[in-house]
Design a protein around this motif. Structure first.
Motif, mmCIF file in Angstrom:
data_model
loop_
_atom_site.group_PDB
_atom_site.id
_atom_site.type_symbol
_atom_site.label_atom_id
_atom_site.label_comp_id
_atom_site.label_asym_id
_atom_site.label_seq_id
_atom_site.Cartn_x
_atom_site.Cartn_y
_atom_site.Cartn_z
ATOM 1 N N MET A 36 0.834 -1.201 0.000
ATOM 2 C CA MET A 36 0.000 0.000 0.000
ATOM 3 C C MET A 36 0.874 1.260 0.000
ATOM 4 O O MET A 36 0.580 2.222 -0.707
ATOM 5 N N LEU A 37 1.953 1.259 0.763
ATOM 6 C CA LEU A 37 2.864 2.407 0.786
ATOM 7 C C LEU A 37 3.569 2.539 -0.558
ATOM 8 O O LEU A 37 3.647 3.619 -1.130
ATOM 9 N N ARG A 38 4.085 1.431 -1.071
ATOM 10 C CA ARG A 38 4.770 1.434 -2.370
ATOM 11 C C ARG A 38 3.840 1.955 -3.469
ATOM 12 O O ARG A 38 4.225 2.797 -4.278
ATOM 13 N N ASP A 39 2.602 1.520 -3.466
ATOM 14 C CA ASP A 39 1.637 1.966 -4.476
ATOM 15 C C ASP A 39 1.292 3.443 -4.319
ATOM 16 O O ASP A 39 1.024 4.124 -5.306
ATOM 17 N N SER A 40 1.305 3.934 -3.085
ATOM 18 C CA SER A 40 0.978 5.348 -2.874
ATOM 19 C C SER A 40 2.047 6.253 -3.478
ATOM 20 O O SER A 40 1.777 7.413 -3.792
ATOM 21 N N PHE A 41 3.253 5.754 -3.687
ATOM 22 C CA PHE A 41 4.330 6.541 -4.284
ATOM 23 C C PHE A 41 4.145 6.721 -5.786
ATOM 24 O O PHE A 41 4.810 7.549 -6.393
ATOM 25 N N LYS A 42 3.245 5.975 -6.382
ATOM 26 C CA LYS A 42 3.028 6.105 -7.827
ATOM 27 C C LYS A 42 2.416 7.455 -8.187
ATOM 28 O O LYS A 42 2.665 7.988 -9.261
ATOM 29 N N TYR A 43 1.602 7.994 -7.286
ATOM 30 C CA TYR A 43 0.918 9.267 -7.530
ATOM 31 C C TYR A 43 1.041 10.161 -6.301
ATOM 32 O O TYR A 43 0.068 10.351 -5.571
ATOM 33 N N PRO A 44 2.243 10.721 -6.057
ATOM 34 C CA PRO A 44 2.412 11.553 -4.878
ATOM 35 C C PRO A 44 1.534 12.808 -4.937
ATOM 36 O O PRO A 44 1.312 13.357 -6.006
#
Length: 53
Positions: A36-44
């Motif tokens: 979930m954290l890694r995926d949140s970095f896709k669209y800061p």
């Protein structure tokens, strides 16, 4: 934060503090980055999610 995320600097920083030995005692949290954290970095964003309070 946005610059660090977009530049890719966030990954080695995360590894340094959560997946490698931390000085001075060499404690390793061995905590891989959650999906979930890694995926949140896709669209800061600088927006805060509305959690429906």
């Amino acid at each position: 934060m946005r610059r660090i995320i977009l530049s890719g600097e966030i990954k080695p920083l995360y590894r340094k503090w959560f997946e490698e030995a931390i000085p001075p005692k060499g404690i390793n949290l061995a905590l891989p980055m959650p999906a979930m954290l890694r995926d949140s970095f896709k669209y800061p964003s600088d927006k805060v999610a509305d959690i429906g309070e």
